[in-house]
Write a protein that holds these residues in place. Structure first.
Motif, PDB file in Angstrom:
ATOM      1  N   ALA A 181       0.829  -1.204   0.000  1.00  0.00           N
ATOM      2  CA  ALA A 181       0.000   0.000   0.000  1.00  0.00           C
ATOM      3  C   ALA A 181       0.861   1.250   0.000  1.00  0.00           C
ATOM      4  CB  ALA A 181      -0.919   0.005   1.218  1.00  0.00           C
ATOM      5  N   LEU A 182       2.053   1.189   0.636  1.00  0.00           N
ATOM      6  CA  LEU A 182       2.938   2.347   0.635  1.00  0.00           C
ATOM      7  C   LEU A 182       3.333   2.731  -0.780  1.00  0.00           C
ATOM      8  CD1 LEU A 182       5.266   1.411   3.622  1.00  0.00           C
ATOM      9  CD2 LEU A 182       3.600   3.248   3.560  1.00  0.00           C
ATOM     10  N   LEU A 183       3.451   1.726  -1.636  1.00  0.00           N
ATOM     11  CA  LEU A 183       3.815   1.988  -3.025  1.00  0.00           C
ATOM     12  C   LEU A 183       2.619   2.405  -3.855  1.00  0.00           C
ATOM     13  CD1 LEU A 183       6.162  -1.078  -3.591  1.00  0.00           C
ATOM     14  CD2 LEU A 183       6.827   1.272  -3.017  1.00  0.00           C
ATOM     15  N   ALA A 184       1.416   2.101  -3.352  1.00  0.00           N
ATOM     16  CA  ALA A 184       0.209   2.336  -4.156  1.00  0.00           C
ATOM     17  C   ALA A 184      -0.562   3.567  -3.735  1.00  0.00           C
ATOM     18  CB  ALA A 184      -0.715   1.111  -4.055  1.00  0.00           C
ATOM     19  N   VAL A 185      -0.046   4.324  -2.739  1.00  0.00           N
ATOM     20  CA  VAL A 185      -0.776   5.481  -2.239  1.00  0.00           C
ATOM     21  C   VAL A 185      -1.112   6.434  -3.374  1.00  0.00           C
ATOM     22  CG1 VAL A 185      -0.583   7.547  -0.837  1.00  0.00           C
ATOM     23  CG2 VAL A 185       0.188   5.373   0.089  1.00  0.00           C
ATOM     24  N   GLY A 186      -2.401   6.762  -3.489  1.00  0.00           N
ATOM     25  CA  GLY A 186      -2.840   7.749  -4.464  1.00  0.00           C
ATOM     26  C   GLY A 186      -2.969   7.235  -5.879  1.00  0.00           C
ATOM     27  N   THR A 187      -2.808   5.922  -6.110  1.00  0.00           N
ATOM     28  CA  THR A 187      -2.856   5.438  -7.488  1.00  0.00           C
ATOM     29  C   THR A 187      -4.266   5.146  -7.949  1.00  0.00           C
ATOM     30  OG1 THR A 187      -2.542   3.140  -6.777  1.00  0.00           O
ATOM     31  CG2 THR A 187      -0.564   4.421  -7.256  1.00  0.00           C
ATOM     32  N   VAL A 188      -5.206   5.037  -7.034  1.00  0.00           N
ATOM     33  CA  VAL A 188      -6.591   4.795  -7.408  1.00  0.00           C
ATOM     34  C   VAL A 188      -7.397   6.013  -6.997  1.00  0.00           C
ATOM     35  CG1 VAL A 188      -8.565   3.268  -7.178  1.00  0.00           C
ATOM     36  CG2 VAL A 188      -6.268   2.327  -7.103  1.00  0.00           C
ATOM     37  N   GLY A 189      -7.989   6.695  -7.948  1.00  0.00           N
ATOM     38  CA  GLY A 189      -8.611   7.983  -7.675  1.00  0.00           C
ATOM     39  C   GLY A 189     -10.048   7.883  -7.259  1.00  0.00           C
ATOM     40  N   ALA A 190     -10.579   9.016  -6.771  1.00  0.00           N
ATOM     41  CA  ALA A 190     -11.983   9.113  -6.386  1.00  0.00           C
ATOM     42  C   ALA A 190     -12.823   9.440  -7.597  1.00  0.00           C
ATOM     43  CB  ALA A 190     -12.156  10.193  -5.325  1.00  0.00           C
ATOM     44  N   GLY A 191     -14.124   9.167  -7.459  1.00  0.00           N
ATOM     45  CA  GLY A 191     -15.065   9.583  -8.489  1.00  0.00           C
ATOM     46  C   GLY A 191     -15.111   8.695  -9.704  1.00  0.00           C
ATOM     47  N   THR A 192     -14.518   7.490  -9.626  1.00  0.00           N
ATOM     48  CA  THR A 192     -14.548   6.600 -10.787  1.00  0.00           C
ATOM     49  C   THR A 192     -15.238   5.297 -10.454  1.00  0.00           C
ATOM     50  OG1 THR A 192     -12.351   5.774 -10.191  1.00  0.00           O
ATOM     51  CG2 THR A 192     -12.448   7.571 -11.797  1.00  0.00           C
ATOM     52  N   ALA A 213     -18.155   4.120 -10.966  1.00  0.00           N
ATOM     53  CA  ALA A 213     -19.043   3.484 -11.922  1.00  0.00           C
ATOM     54  C   ALA A 213     -18.304   2.918 -13.129  1.00  0.00           C
ATOM     55  CB  ALA A 213     -20.083   4.492 -12.405  1.00  0.00           C
ATOM     56  N   ALA A 214     -16.995   3.216 -13.218  1.00  0.00           N
ATOM     57  CA  ALA A 214     -16.258   2.770 -14.389  1.00  0.00           C
ATOM     58  C   ALA A 214     -16.009   1.272 -14.319  1.00  0.00           C
ATOM     59  CB  ALA A 214     -14.925   3.509 -14.474  1.00  0.00           C
ATOM     60  N   ALA A 215     -15.905   0.627 -15.448  1.00  0.00           N
ATOM     61  CA  ALA A 215     -15.639  -0.798 -15.512  1.00  0.00           C
ATOM     62  C   ALA A 215     -14.461  -1.033 -16.447  1.00  0.00           C
ATOM     63  CB  ALA A 215     -16.868  -1.553 -16.030  1.00  0.00           C
ATOM     64  N   PRO A 216     -13.592  -2.006 -16.116  1.00  0.00           N
ATOM     65  CA  PRO A 216     -12.449  -2.259 -16.974  1.00  0.00           C
ATOM     66  C   PRO A 216     -12.891  -2.782 -18.328  1.00  0.00           C
ATOM     67  CG  PRO A 216     -12.677  -3.985 -15.317  1.00  0.00           C
ATOM     68  CD  PRO A 216     -13.680  -2.931 -14.993  1.00  0.00           C
ATOM     69  N   GLY A 217     -12.153  -2.468 -19.335  1.00  0.00           N
ATOM     70  CA  GLY A 217     -12.468  -2.910 -20.682  1.00  0.00           C
ATOM     71  C   GLY A 217     -11.541  -2.243 -21.662  1.00  0.00           C
ATOM     72  N   PRO A 218     -11.773  -2.391 -22.943  1.00  0.00           N
ATOM     73  CA  PRO A 218     -10.878  -1.804 -23.928  1.00  0.00           C
ATOM     74  C   PRO A 218     -10.718  -0.305 -23.759  1.00  0.00           C
ATOM     75  CG  PRO A 218     -12.378  -3.378 -24.940  1.00  0.00           C
ATOM     76  CD  PRO A 218     -12.837  -3.196 -23.529  1.00  0.00           C
ATOM     77  N   ALA A 219     -11.809   0.405 -23.332  1.00  0.00           N
ATOM     78  CA  ALA A 219     -11.737   1.857 -23.231  1.00  0.00           C
ATOM     79  C   ALA A 219     -11.020   2.293 -21.961  1.00  0.00           C
ATOM     80  CB  ALA A 219     -13.134   2.456 -23.267  1.00  0.00           C
ATOM     81  N   GLN A 220     -11.049   1.460 -20.889  1.00  0.00           N
ATOM     82  CA  GLN A 220     -10.421   1.819 -19.630  1.00  0.00           C
ATOM     83  C   GLN A 220      -9.724   0.600 -19.038  1.00  0.00           C
ATOM     84  OE1 GLN A 220     -13.680   3.717 -17.372  1.00  0.00           O
ATOM     85  NE2 GLN A 220     -12.314   5.456 -17.213  1.00  0.00           N
ATOM     86  N   CYS A 227      -7.032  -1.708 -16.951  1.00  0.00           N
ATOM     87  CA  CYS A 227      -6.361  -1.514 -15.663  1.00  0.00           C
ATOM     88  C   CYS A 227      -4.866  -1.456 -15.889  1.00  0.00           C
ATOM     89  CB  CYS A 227      -6.725  -2.640 -14.705  1.00  0.00           C
ATOM     90  SG  CYS A 227      -8.456  -2.602 -14.202  1.00  0.00           S
ATOM     91  N   ALA A 228      -4.442  -0.492 -16.668  1.00  0.00           N
ATOM     92  CA  ALA A 228      -3.036  -0.311 -16.989  1.00  0.00           C
ATOM     93  C   ALA A 228      -2.844   1.128 -17.412  1.00  0.00           C
ATOM     94  CB  ALA A 228      -2.611  -1.268 -18.109  1.00  0.00           C
ATOM     95  N   LEU A 245      -6.560   5.130 -11.907  1.00  0.00           N
ATOM     96  CA  LEU A 245      -7.228   3.989 -12.523  1.00  0.00           C
ATOM     97  C   LEU A 245      -8.645   3.866 -11.974  1.00  0.00           C
ATOM     98  CD1 LEU A 245      -4.339   1.367 -12.315  1.00  0.00           C
ATOM     99  CD2 LEU A 245      -4.994   2.763 -14.285  1.00  0.00           C
ATOM    100  N   PRO A 246      -9.529   3.190 -12.707  1.00  0.00           N
ATOM    101  CA  PRO A 246     -10.893   2.968 -12.201  1.00  0.00           C
ATOM    102  C   PRO A 246     -10.872   2.201 -10.886  1.00  0.00           C
ATOM    103  CG  PRO A 246     -10.748   2.424 -14.531  1.00  0.00           C
ATOM    104  CD  PRO A 246      -9.342   2.629 -14.060  1.00  0.00           C
ATOM    105  N   ARG A 247     -11.878   2.433 -10.081  1.00  0.00           N
ATOM    106  CA  ARG A 247     -11.971   1.758  -8.788  1.00  0.00           C
ATOM    107  C   ARG A 247     -11.935   0.242  -8.922  1.00  0.00           C
ATOM    108  NH1 ARG A 247     -14.874   5.369  -5.471  1.00  0.00           N
ATOM    109  NH2 ARG A 247     -13.372   6.972  -4.889  1.00  0.00           N
ATOM    110  N   VAL A 248     -12.529  -0.263  -9.973  1.00  0.00           N
ATOM    111  CA  VAL A 248     -12.583  -1.714 -10.115  1.00  0.00           C
ATOM    112  C   VAL A 248     -11.204  -2.318 -10.311  1.00  0.00           C
ATOM    113  CG1 VAL A 248     -14.952  -1.818 -10.960  1.00  0.00           C
ATOM    114  CG2 VAL A 248     -13.086  -1.436 -12.582  1.00  0.00           C
ATOM    115  N   CYS A 249     -10.199  -1.489 -10.504  1.00  0.00           N
ATOM    116  CA  CYS A 249      -8.832  -1.979 -10.659  1.00  0.00           C
ATOM    117  C   CYS A 249      -8.098  -2.083  -9.326  1.00  0.00           C
ATOM    118  CB  CYS A 249      -8.045  -1.063 -11.591  1.00  0.00           C
ATOM    119  SG  CYS A 249      -8.724  -0.942 -13.267  1.00  0.00           S
ATOM    120  N   ALA A 250      -8.667  -1.525  -8.255  1.00  0.00           N
ATOM    121  CA  ALA A 250      -7.983  -1.508  -6.966  1.00  0.00           C
ATOM    122  C   ALA A 250      -7.785  -2.926  -6.442  1.00  0.00           C
ATOM    123  CB  ALA A 250      -8.781  -0.689  -5.961  1.00  0.00           C
TER     124      ALA A 250
END
Length: 503
Positions: free
Chosen positions: A23-34, A36-43, A45-46, A51-56
């Motif tokens: 978690a120390l390395l991941a601080v701030g990598t997953v943002g707020a307000g996303t 409803a987003a879902a991983p897929g070609p448009a978004q 997890c890379a 990144l979208p919440r579903v990537c956390a």
């Protein structure tokens, strides 16, 4: 779940160290307000950036706002929250040259130690207005250990699994709102599951507490949809367990989830809280003493609840740490409000004394209702309902609207009482000549959101209008006494006039 410990013992912190190092390395990598987003070609997890919440992934830290969180329990110990709220609303800490406790609690919950500074005008909903002892990016396993936790559910929805009391205290505090930011640690990402499979996994993993304030079973459909005192039920046994901490039990290393609820379930069979006057410090302290002595008297191997033994749940070796009633944690708990350092019990009761109780319901409305609702007599309680149409309260009648959505105007003239808590109203709102209390927010009443004009005139039973969000004009006149914001400013996007000019 809501273990009420504000941190872990040293061994517990060490056990978490490896898991939290990622978690120390991941601080701030997953943002707020996303959410409803879902991983897929448009978004995918890379890539770079939030990144979208579903990537956390488990162990990662995510930035959230309180309004995004879904509870996983339906009850709180209100007196535990009331203690915090009385502290948060007091200037005692500042008068002693310190920082208000709410900033310490926020920094700790955010993985940043304690508050370092909080000058005049500092607010929890503006983290840039105060500082913590551990800067962002310099967190340690020890500073991250007290953070609250969440599970990522279907569609990226966030389910709070620890911290219901703490975050509710933030939301109901002097500068609290659904927009208040905080970080949480992800324990599981179950976003790929169906809703049914998600709740089955949560139930099997004991990440949800499906009991009401009377310890009766609940379904997941009966869980609150958001934080706020109005959306929960009060379990006095949960508060009782909180006050017995370090007197009858201690939070053990690697504490089991729902530890306080397990103790509360056991205490129900031993002590009847209705036999004590919980509005007075003396009888309440007697209950704490009786309950904590029962806990300490248990044999270590005695089964308390769900197969857990007293030792596993932290039963203390000696009541009150081996000290007499005049010392130790028990003496601290019982210090009066006039003391330089009042006890938690006195703080809780002081806040509770300011909570205006809603009248007893004579009729109830739930679910979805389309069409006009006219309250002609008695007390109509609308709870967790959706109303589509105008609501009218006739003279002498009373309305209690809690955790609901009203799509239509609300008009009350000469009513006995009007209580609107934790609700959303779209349409003009006019309350006049009420003889009893009028509440829109305030102690024990979660703030509301109103879209449309708000007009409060000629009410004589006292008006609380606190912490609300109003999109439209706010007009107040001839209310005796004048409306009171109870220390929580309203956010009004429109003109404020009359008695509400500074509300």
């Amino acid at each position: 779940m809501n273990r009420s410990s504000t941190g872990l013992p040293p061994r517990g912190a060490r056990l978490l160290s490896a898991a939290l190092s990622a978690a120390l390395l991941a601080v701030g990598t997953v943002g707020a307000g996303t959410a409803a987003a879902a991983p897929g070609p448009a978004q995918p997890c890379a890539g770079s950036g939030p990144l979208p919440r579903v990537c956390a992934q488990p162990g990662e830290l995510i930035d959230v706002t309180l309004g995004e969180l879904h509870p996983t329990q339906a009850v709180l110990g209100f007196d535990q929250v009331f203690y915090k709220l009385n502290r948060y609303g007091s200037d005692r800490d500042e008068a002693a040259g310190g920082v208000n406790k709410r900033f310490d609690d926020w920094c700790e919950t955010n993985g940043q130690g304690e508050a370092a500074s909080a000058g005049p005008g500092a607010r929890l909903d503006d983290p840039a207005s105060f500082t913590c002892t551990v800067p962002l990016g310099q967190e340690t396993a020890e500073s991250l250990a007290p953070m609250k936790t969440a599970v990522i559910g279907p569609g990226g929805a966030l389910y709070l699994t620890d911290g219901h009391h703490t975050l509710t205290s933030f939301l109901e505090g002097p500068d609290g709102s659904a927009r208040l930011p905080i970080r949480l640690r992800v324990t599981d990402n179950l976003s790929s599951l169906s809703t049914a499979a998600f709740w089955q996994r949560m139930t099997d993993g004991r990440k949800v507490w499906l009991r009401d304030e009377h310890n009766r079973p609940l379904t997941v459909e009966q869980l609150p949809q958001r934080l706020g005192l109005t959306h929960f039920r009060d379990d006095p046994y949960r508060s009782l367990v909180y006050f017995t901490r370090d007197i009858g039990y201690e939070v053990p290393d690697g504490a089991t989830e729902f530890l306080e609820f397990f103790w509360g379930s056991w205490l129900r069979g031993k002590h009847d809280v209705s036999a004590y006057d919980l509005t007075a410090p003396g009888p309440y302290l007697d209950l704490v003493k009786d309950a904590s002595k029962s806990m300490a008297a248990l044999a270590p191997e005695a089964v308390v609840n769900d197969g857990r033994t007293a030792a596993q749940l932290g039963r203390i070796d000696q009541w009150n740490g081996g000290k007499k009633e005049t010392g130790g944690e028990f003496a601290k708990l019982g210090k009066p409000l006039t003391d330089a350092k009042p006890g938690k019990l006195a703080e809780a009761l002081a806040y509770r004394a300011g909570v205006v109780r809603a009248p007893t319901c004579t009729a109830k409305v739930t679910g979805v209702r389309t069409g006009p609702l006219t309250v002609r007599t008695g007390v109509t309680c609308v709870d967790r309902a959706t109303l589509r149409g105008p609501v009218t309260v006739r003279p002498g009648a009373a309305l209690v609207l809690t955790g609901s959505t009203l799509r239509g105007p609300l008009q009350a003239d000469g009513a006995a009482a009007v209580h609107v808590c934790g609700s959303s109203v779209t349409g003009p709102l006019a309350v006049s000549r009420t003889t009893g209390p009028v509440r829109f927010g305030g102690p024990g009443c979660t703030a509301d959101e109103v879209t449309g004009a708000v007009v409060l005139t000629g009410n004589t039973g006292g008006v609380h209008f606190a912490g609300n969000t109003v999109t439209g004009p706010l007009v107040c006149a001839a209310n005796r006494p004048a409306p009171d914001a109870t220390g929580r400013a309203n956010a009004v996007r429109g003109p404020r006039t009359g008695q509400c000019a500074d509300l």
